[in-house]
Design a protein around this motif. Structure first.
Motif, PDB file in Angstrom:
ATOM      1  N   THR A   4       0.837  -1.201   0.000  1.00  0.00           N
ATOM      2  CA  THR A   4       0.000   0.000   0.000  1.00  0.00           C
ATOM      3  C   THR A   4       0.872   1.251   0.000  1.00  0.00           C
ATOM      4  N   LYS A   5       0.285   2.350  -0.403  1.00  0.00           N
ATOM      5  CA  LYS A   5       0.982   3.637  -0.406  1.00  0.00           C
ATOM      6  C   LYS A   5       1.401   4.041   1.010  1.00  0.00           C
ATOM      7  N   LYS A   6       0.552   3.753   1.978  1.00  0.00           N
ATOM      8  CA  LYS A   6       0.863   4.091   3.357  1.00  0.00           C
ATOM      9  C   LYS A   6       2.126   3.385   3.839  1.00  0.00           C
ATOM     10  N   GLU A   7       2.299   2.118   3.441  1.00  0.00           N
ATOM     11  CA  GLU A   7       3.499   1.376   3.834  1.00  0.00           C
ATOM     12  C   GLU A   7       4.750   1.992   3.221  1.00  0.00           C
ATOM     13  N   LEU A   8       4.635   2.455   1.973  1.00  0.00           N
ATOM     14  CA  LEU A   8       5.781   3.123   1.342  1.00  0.00           C
ATOM     15  C   LEU A   8       6.151   4.381   2.107  1.00  0.00           C
ATOM     16  N   GLU A   9       5.161   5.136   2.518  1.00  0.00           N
ATOM     17  CA  GLU A   9       5.421   6.366   3.268  1.00  0.00           C
ATOM     18  C   GLU A   9       6.075   6.057   4.609  1.00  0.00           C
ATOM     19  N   THR A  10       5.630   4.991   5.255  1.00  0.00           N
ATOM     20  CA  THR A  10       6.224   4.583   6.538  1.00  0.00           C
ATOM     21  C   THR A  10       7.693   4.220   6.370  1.00  0.00           C
ATOM     22  N   LEU A  11       7.998   3.566   5.243  1.00  0.00           N
ATOM     23  CA  LEU A  11       9.386   3.177   4.959  1.00  0.00           C
ATOM     24  C   LEU A  11      10.228   4.348   4.453  1.00  0.00           C
ATOM     25  N   GLY A  12       9.574   5.423   4.100  1.00  0.00           N
ATOM     26  CA  GLY A  12      10.289   6.569   3.561  1.00  0.00           C
ATOM     27  C   GLY A  12      10.723   6.385   2.120  1.00  0.00           C
ATOM     28  N   TRP A  13      10.002   5.538   1.390  1.00  0.00           N
ATOM     29  CA  TRP A  13      10.348   5.271  -0.012  1.00  0.00           C
ATOM     30  C   TRP A  13       9.458   6.112  -0.924  1.00  0.00           C
ATOM     31  N   ASP A  14      10.092   6.815  -1.860  1.00  0.00           N
ATOM     32  CA  ASP A  14       9.307   7.575  -2.826  1.00  0.00           C
ATOM     33  C   ASP A  14       9.034   6.776  -4.094  1.00  0.00           C
ATOM     34  N   ARG A  15       9.817   5.696  -4.281  1.00  0.00           N
ATOM     35  CA  ARG A  15       9.629   4.880  -5.482  1.00  0.00           C
ATOM     36  C   ARG A  15      10.172   3.479  -5.241  1.00  0.00           C
ATOM     37  N   LEU A  16       9.535   2.510  -5.841  1.00  0.00           N
ATOM     38  CA  LEU A  16       9.993   1.126  -5.764  1.00  0.00           C
ATOM     39  C   LEU A  16      10.886   0.795  -6.953  1.00  0.00           C
ATOM     40  N   ASP A  17      11.807  -0.131  -6.741  1.00  0.00           N
ATOM     41  CA  ASP A  17      12.630  -0.631  -7.850  1.00  0.00           C
ATOM     42  C   ASP A  17      11.870  -1.680  -8.645  1.00  0.00           C
ATOM     43  N   VAL A  18      11.149  -2.539  -7.922  1.00  0.00           N
ATOM     44  CA  VAL A  18      10.438  -3.659  -8.544  1.00  0.00           C
ATOM     45  C   VAL A  18       9.043  -3.752  -7.957  1.00  0.00           C
ATOM     46  N   ILE A  19       8.048  -3.924  -8.817  1.00  0.00           N
ATOM     47  CA  ILE A  19       6.682  -4.193  -8.367  1.00  0.00           C
ATOM     48  C   ILE A  19       6.285  -5.565  -8.898  1.00  0.00           C
ATOM     49  N   LEU A  20       5.897  -6.446  -7.984  1.00  0.00           N
ATOM     50  CA  LEU A  20       5.478  -7.799  -8.335  1.00  0.00           C
ATOM     51  C   LEU A  20       3.958  -7.890  -8.299  1.00  0.00           C
ATOM     52  N   VAL A  21       3.377  -8.437  -9.356  1.00  0.00           N
ATOM     53  CA  VAL A  21       1.930  -8.565  -9.478  1.00  0.00           C
ATOM     54  C   VAL A  21       1.578 -10.056  -9.474  1.00  0.00           C
ATOM     55  N   SER A  22       0.629 -10.442  -8.625  1.00  0.00           N
ATOM     56  CA  SER A  22       0.325 -11.868  -8.455  1.00  0.00           C
ATOM     57  C   SER A  22      -1.160 -12.155  -8.555  1.00  0.00           C
ATOM     58  N   GLY A  23      -1.491 -13.342  -9.057  1.00  0.00           N
ATOM     59  CA  GLY A  23      -2.870 -13.814  -9.108  1.00  0.00           C
ATOM     60  C   GLY A  23      -3.361 -14.380  -7.800  1.00  0.00           C
ATOM     61  N   ASP A  24      -2.471 -14.543  -6.813  1.00  0.00           N
ATOM     62  CA  ASP A  24      -2.847 -14.989  -5.468  1.00  0.00           C
ATOM     63  C   ASP A  24      -2.973 -13.788  -4.547  1.00  0.00           C
ATOM     64  N   SER A  25      -3.696 -13.982  -3.455  1.00  0.00           N
ATOM     65  CA  SER A  25      -3.607 -13.035  -2.357  1.00  0.00           C
ATOM     66  C   SER A  25      -2.165 -13.065  -1.844  1.00  0.00           C
ATOM     67  N   TYR A  26      -1.737 -12.007  -1.191  1.00  0.00           N
ATOM     68  CA  TYR A  26      -0.354 -11.943  -0.726  1.00  0.00           C
ATOM     69  C   TYR A  26      -0.197 -12.704   0.585  1.00  0.00           C
ATOM     70  N   ILE A  27       0.355 -13.906   0.464  1.00  0.00           N
ATOM     71  CA  ILE A  27       0.732 -14.712   1.622  1.00  0.00           C
ATOM     72  C   ILE A  27       2.252 -14.670   1.709  1.00  0.00           C
ATOM     73  N   ASP A  28       2.782 -14.155   2.801  1.00  0.00           N
ATOM     74  CA  ASP A  28       4.228 -14.028   2.926  1.00  0.00           C
ATOM     75  C   ASP A  28       4.791 -15.337   3.461  1.00  0.00           C
ATOM     76  N   SER A  29       5.157 -16.221   2.540  1.00  0.00           N
ATOM     77  CA  SER A  29       5.526 -17.588   2.901  1.00  0.00           C
ATOM     78  C   SER A  29       6.586 -18.119   1.949  1.00  0.00           C
ATOM     79  N   PRO A  30       7.497 -18.974   2.441  1.00  0.00           N
ATOM     80  CA  PRO A  30       8.475 -19.600   1.549  1.00  0.00           C
ATOM     81  C   PRO A  30       7.848 -20.581   0.574  1.00  0.00           C
TER      82      PRO A  30
END
Length: 571
Positions: A6-32
């Motif tokens: 989300t945009k809010k998370e970028l602001e919290t991190l102090g990032w004005d731009r991402l290097d890479v944006i990943l787009v997925s057909g799944d919901s985002y599950i942060d898992s190996p």
């Protein structure tokens, strides 16, 4: 650590731009266990700023534009499952449920998701940074392939989607090399594991029959797949080129196998093992119930079942983690507040392929003239369950762990070719790692059909069943086997299913509940058989049941409580 979505998370991190944006057909599950998450963490660990957009709304700019435009590239994946497999049954009926979508309703993953997401990006960012395809859908559709849902040969998904590059396989190292090349303006054409488009074929490449040829000539299609399959080895694989109209698809050789330390580092990355809160607010995902407390011990499979795509995606060389790495991951899980003491799986594509591999393969690559396990295990493969027994014993002793299940299934024929430790592994399995039942997948009993599947004969199954029952009697446990079977595989007739019904009724003394109709998924030998009605190994004609009604009849024969119906005769 969740990657921002989300945009809010970028602001919290102090990032004005991402290097890479990943787009997925799944919901985002942060898992190996989730490829997009693994790739995201690998890039993040290397210092790149990475964000994830999961299941974007394809009818609005709101999702796809909320993180802005990346500085290096977009990464696009259909998710953990090919979108057509996720959305349709073997009978081509829409699936109502999706285990990777919040709430479980199948309403967020578009058909041919890779194509749709690529077009979505280009709709709102006309001259954007490169779009890079990855994941199972892109990996298995990287050359001209048979598509069951349109019943035709489709060209490479790289051309179909109009993306820029495609990373096939696991992409752990290739994604870092591509990111570095794009960041520094270097040539990308030599990166292993990369497919790209070109106006000319490179020198010394293996030229596959063209898209036009494979579309019009089934023998050319078989020839193309054989060349493709035999050049997916990291040791011996050559550059492949396949003409698509006026341009060529170029596939570089596969990425080299990882050192054990490299695999350990990947699984040691800071995965949350949870669904991102932004998406969890939309509903929980059922997949998390299976994978949250599940451990991957190794990658790859030397089983090479003809209906399975693992050999083409993960590879035919098994690469395993160190014992220390696996045990440390279990300790991390055991410290999670929501962990109740149960590890749902300790395994990989096949649980009992951990800790051993053919020494020749590890030096020179896979053999092109024979297989590791079919028709019987090769003598060069020194099957040894000792490393896995040791790992299981130590894992059971970790404080907070009540039970570790083996949920990924086993190859029972391997136990019978391991006189040193096969029986001990089965005893430990029965005594400590089963809760009432163990899943096995004989698939059929017909020698003819099993040969077309690349699976062992029923004799191995009967011996395993007897050994399993004997051990459970000795240790005083009432446990049983659950069998998985396939109906309507190429070469399978009604007569074969009638015989299978007799086998399961008279020999196994069960009425199976797990019978699935064969689905021709991209880039498998069985799909080649389905498309061409030819055994690609003998070039003989084979019967293929393509009528959905008769496919269902094959399935019903085995599911019937009593074999009372006389099904129509088919050759």
């Amino acid at each position: 650590m969740f990657l921002p979505t989300t945009k809010k998370e970028l602001e919290t991190l102090g990032w004005d731009r991402l290097d890479v944006i990943l787009v997925s057909g799944d919901s985002y599950i942060d898992s190996p266990h989730i490829g997009i998450s693994v790739i995201g963490h690998i890039l993040s660990n290397a210092g790149y700023r990475v964000g994830i957009i999961a299941q974007p709304d394809i009818n609005s700019p709101d999702d796809i534009t909320r993180l802005g435009e990346p500085g290096l590239f977009w990464g696009v994946s259909a998710g953990a499952v090919d979108s057509m497999v996720a959305n349709y049954t073997a009978s081509k009926k829409p699936r109502k449920q999706d285990d990777y979508t919040p709430g479980g309703i199948n309403n967020r993953r578009p058909d041919r998701a890779v194509l749709v997401y690529t077009n979505l990006i280009r709709r709102y960012y006309k001259n954007t940074k490169p779009i890079v395809l990855g994941g199972i859908e892109a990996s298995l559709r990287r050359i001209a392939h048979y598509d069951y849902w349109s019943n035709k040969i489709r060209g490479s998904i790289l051309f179909d989607s109009k993306a820029d590059y495609l990373l096939y396989g696991m992409a752990d190292t290739s994604v870092l090399q591509l990111a570095e090349a794009l960041a520094k303006g270097k040539d990308i054409s030599n990166i292993r594991g990369l497919a790209y488009k070109s106006v000319a074929a490179p020198e010394n490449c293996v030229l596959l029959p063209s898209l036009e040829e494979v579309s019009n000539d089934k023998l050319k299609f078989i020839q193309s797949y054989k060349l493709f399959y035999n050049n997916n080895d990291p040791f011996s694989g050559k550059i492949l080129a396949q003409k698509h109209d006026a341009r060529f698809l170029i596939q570089n050789p596969p990425s080299k196998i990882l050192a054990q330390q490299e695999i350990d580092e990947i699984y040691g990355l800071p995965f949350e093992r949870r669904q991102h809160p932004y998406y969890e607010a939309q509903g929980k995902v059922k997949a998390l119930e299976t994978i949250q407390f599940s451990i991957t011990t190794h990658r790859g499979c030397y089983g090479e079942c003809n209906f399975c795509a693992i050999a083409v995606h993960e590879g035919r060389i098994v690469q395993w983690r160190s014992e220390t790495s696996v045990l440390n991951e279990i300790k991390k899980i055991a410290a999670m507040p929501e962990f109740k003491g149960y590890i749902t799986d300790l395994g990989g594509p096949t649980a009992n392929m951990y800790g051993y591999e053919c020494s020749k393969k590890l030096r020179q690559g896979v053999c092109h003239n024979k297989r590791c396990l079919f028709p019987s295990p090769c003598l060069m493969l020194k099957i040894d369950h000792h490393p896995l027994i040791s790992l299981m014993q130590k894992a059971r002793k970790i404080p907070g762990v009540k039970k570790i299940f083996i949920g990924s299934g086993i190859r029972y024929d391997l136990l019978q070719h391991d006189p040193g430790s096969g029986s001990q592994y089965l005893q430990d399995l029965c005594e400590f790692h089963i809760s009432g039942q163990l899943k096995v997948a004989p698939e059929h009993d017909s020698p003819k059909v099993l040969a077309l599947m690349g699976k062992p004969g029923k004799e191995a199954l009967i011996k395993f069943r007897d050994d399993f029952n004997r051990i459970n009697t000795r240790i005083g446990k009432n446990q049983f086997l659950t069998y998985y079977f396939i109906a309507a595989h190429p070469g399978c007739t009604v007569k074969d299913m009638m015989q299978l019904k007799k086998f399961v009724s008279n020999e196994l003394k069960i009425t199976p509940e797990q019978v699935q109709i064969f689905t021709p998924t991209p880039s498998t030998w069985s799909t080649v058989m389905y498309a061409t009605e030819t055994d690609p190994f003998t070039m003989e004609h084979i019967f293929v049941e393509k009528d959905p009604v008769n496919q269902q009849k094959q399935k019903n024969i085995v599911l019937e409580k009593e074999l009372t119906k006389q099904w129509p005769k088919r050759s």
